[in-house]
Design an enzyme around this catalytic site. Structure first.
Site, short mmCIF file in Angstrom:
data_model
loop_
_atom_site.label_atom_id
_atom_site.label_comp_id
_atom_site.label_asym_id
_atom_site.label_seq_id
_atom_site.Cartn_x
_atom_site.Cartn_y
_atom_site.Cartn_z
N ASN A 1 -16.47 5.01 68.64
CA ASN A 1 -17.90 5.20 68.92
C ASN A 1 -18.13 5.52 70.40
OD1 ASN A 1 -20.67 5.23 69.01
ND2 ASN A 1 -20.97 3.13 68.35
N ALA B 1 -12.41 -0.11 68.02
CA ALA B 1 -12.84 -0.54 69.36
C ALA B 1 -11.73 -0.41 70.40
CB ALA B 1 -13.34 -1.98 69.37
N LYS C 1 -19.15 -3.07 56.99
CA LYS C 1 -18.29 -3.47 58.09
C LYS C 1 -18.79 -4.82 58.59
CE LYS C 1 -17.14 -2.50 62.89
NZ LYS C 1 -17.30 -1.64 64.06
#
Lengths: 372, 254
Positions: free
Chosen positions: B205, B183, B96
């Protein structure tokens, strides 16, 4: 028998429309398609279906709203110039096919310049140069020189000519061509084979891949279309949509336009096996506007004045006017017979007045030669 | 099925592994999520100090592949070096690419990200770049050989949800490679919406790591992703948009 051209091609998977032709559609499917936020093949298939014929008014409303959102109240104008009627092709439906008993002409460079001056004096800034299939009287060198002459006078020079190799397209791009128009005529392989009786145009895949080669070769815009009437319009229009989407995803910097040429049995010498009437043509145009909201949709003077007036801004965002389909015809030179009959014979001023009366602005220049 | 490079995944949820209170909580959340791919920052690899190392415990998980990320890199050069080191240590072909030179808002640098992604794709990596929700950059990265693009829904850790939804829709429309929202997601319902829009996967996350019950939230995100994907495949009912004009537009058709 050996032939230099494959006679029957198989459509590649990315183009094949058959999975969407097998479905039948109800009024509920059409309503669903009309409201979708992410149109796709299913949407187009529903909007092209017989069930959608009952929804022309809401389709028109949506098409108009989308056209205004993406193009405002403008209609872009262009004009065609036929450079040559010499042709090696055997298209069953074409007035310039090589077996037609018609006098052949090709404009010499002096005449090309005069014709272009006459067009420029009318106010146009986009000109579409046309020839038939590849032949010695109108080859790549001739085209390159004609494009050079046109590029000195016009900001936007488009070509509607025979399929070429990428390198040949690059030569024309360097000479000043910005756009290429390449109608597939029909995406249906058997019909394509039947309609294109001889000559290099028999190679269906060569034609199919020409817009991609042109874009690789440096042309900025590609115009697509199918000649309505040759084959089942649902088949051809779904394949056309898939072709456009494929190019959008692959050549993402290229601009596309889509045209809707139609064989009109009442004005030509060729009876279309799948005639498309005005209502069906309108339905097709609305469906494309809904499924490709930001692609310019083009309508030529093949169509009559009343239909063109109705469709301006209602999906259609780009139109030709004051067109001659004879070789030359704007200046001194001009042949007698055209490739097809012009159905909207109005002059430029009359047409612009009509657009303005509908609160639409005619736009002549929408490109600048600085970019080439 | 989510296909990244030549590798297929059943789960459409990817987890980030930073920000958990401890390794055990992280592992429980990963297991609860059913994910088959997790990203881990090279800077959190610590072979010398096992209780500070994220790589080794993740590597032991069955059915979960590792995707080292270059978080911490300031530019393409640093990211390429981090990626190569990450591949060497983890054995994973995935990377990533994550380059956010501003340590406060953590917005990805499109110029350095493009340069690094292009170089790493040419070097054989399966490259997933974290990017601003920019449809042009997305096509550039596809042309450069990336296996997917990962536009942000909102700033990292912001919980801003899908504030870039319109741009993400444009990316999806013209992409030939998977589009993964990375995100910004705060709630599983936002993951569902991303999938309903046509995203191929979500990477989450903070929303999981910072939840009161990370494993519970991981499971909820898995359900959200699956719900959205199922709804997309089932065909969402469109918003009613059929207005009948008072003066007919089609009267000229006779």
């Amino acid at each position: 028998m050996d032939t230099p051209y494959p006679t029957t091609a198989t459509l590649p998977d990315w183009l094949d429309p058959t999975p969407w032709l097998e479905q039948s559609h109800t009024a509920a499917d059409v309503r669903h398609a009309l409201g979708t936020e992410s149109p796709n093949e299913e949407t187009l298939a529903a909007l092209l279906s017989p069930a959608a014929a009952e929804f022309l008014e809401p389709m028109a409303a949506r098409a108009q709203a989308l056209t205004r959102r993406h193009f405002g109240r403008t209609v872009q104008l262009y004009v065609p110039l036929y450079l040559s009627s010499w042709c090696s092709g055997g298209c069953a439906y074409c007035g310039f096919a090589s077996d037609r008993q018609t006098e052949r002409h090709a404009l010499d460079y002096t005449s090309v310049a005069k014709e272009l001056d006459a067009i420029k004096a009318m106010g146009f800034e986009e000109v579409l140069l046309l020839t038939g299939e590849r032949c010695p009287k109108a080859d790549v060198d001739y085209l390159r020189d004609c494009v050079r002459i046109a590029a000195q006078k016009f900001h936007n020079v488009a070509i509607e000519v025979f399929p070429m190799a990428e390198e040949e397209y690059r030569i024309l791009a360097e000479a000043g061509a910005t756009s290429v128009t390449m109608y597939q005529e029909t995406y249906h392989p058997e019909t394509y084979d039947l309609m294109h009786r001889w000559g290099p145009k028999k190679d269906m895949l060569n034609r199919l891949e020409a817009p991609a080669r042109a874009l690789s070769g440096g042309l900025r815009f590609a115009g697509l279309g199918a000649l309505l009437g040759l084959s089942d319009p649902q088949y051809d229009m779904l394949a056309l949509y898939r072709h456009a989407r494929h190019l959008q995803k692959t050549y993402w910097q290229a601009g596309l336009t889509i045209s809707f040429p139609r064989i009109r049995n009442e004005v030509g010498g060729f009876d279309a096996p799948y005639p498309v009437d005005e209502k069906m043509l309108a339905q097709i145009i609305f469906a494309f506007r809904i499924c490709l909201p930001d692609v310019p949709l083009v309508l030529s003077t093949r169509e009559g004045a009343a239909f063109r007036d109705g469709m301006a801004g209602l999906g259609i965002s780009k139109m030709s006017i004051a067109s001659k389909t004879t070789v030359g015809g704007y200046g001194d030179a001009g042949s007698e017979e055209g490739q097809f009959d012009v159905s909207d014979a109005r002059g430029l001023h009359e047409f612009c007045d009509m657009l303005r009366s509908k609160d639409l602005e005619p736009v002549f220049k929408n490109w600048d030669s600085t970019y080439r | 099925m989510l296909k990244l490079g030549n590798i297929e995944f059943n789960s459409h949820l990817i987890l980030g592994t930073g920000k958990f209170s401890d390794t055990e909580t992280m592992i429980r959340a990963i297991e609860a999520s059913g994910t088959e791919l997790v990203t881990v920052a090279l800077r959190r690899f610590n072979q010398d100090k096992p209780d500070d190392d994220l790589c080794a415990p993740l590597a032991q998980l069955k059915n979960v592949k590792l995707m080292p990320n270059t978080s911490g890199a300031m530019n393409a050069k640093e990211a390429v070096r981090a990626a190569q080191l990450g591949r060497e240590l983890s054995g994973s072909p995935f990377v990533k690419v994550e380059i956010h030179p501003n340590p406060h808002h953590l917005m990805p640098d499109p110029i350095e990200t493009y340069a690094a992604a292009k170089e790493l794709a040419a070097d054989g990596f399966i490259v997933l770049p974290y990017i601003p929700a920019d449809p042009v950059l997305a096509k550039r990265l596809e042309d450069a050989g990336c296996a997917a693009v990962m536009p942000l829904g909102a700033a990292i850790g912001s919980g801003g949800g899908l504030s870039t939804a319109d741009m993400i829709k444009l990316i999806i429309r013209d992409s030939n490679i998977p589009v993964i929202v990375d995100a910004g997601l705060r709630a599983p319902s936002e993951a569902a919406r991303a999938m309903e829009m046509g995203c191929d996967a979500c990477l989450v996350n903070s929303a999981i790591a910072a939840a009161k019950d990370p494993a519970g939230m991981a499971k909820a995100f898995a359900m959200g992703v699956e719900t959205g994907r199922t709804a997309r495949n089932a065909g969402l009912m469109p918003k009613s948009d059929i207005a009948i004009a008072t003066s007919p537009l089609t009267s000229f058709l006779g």
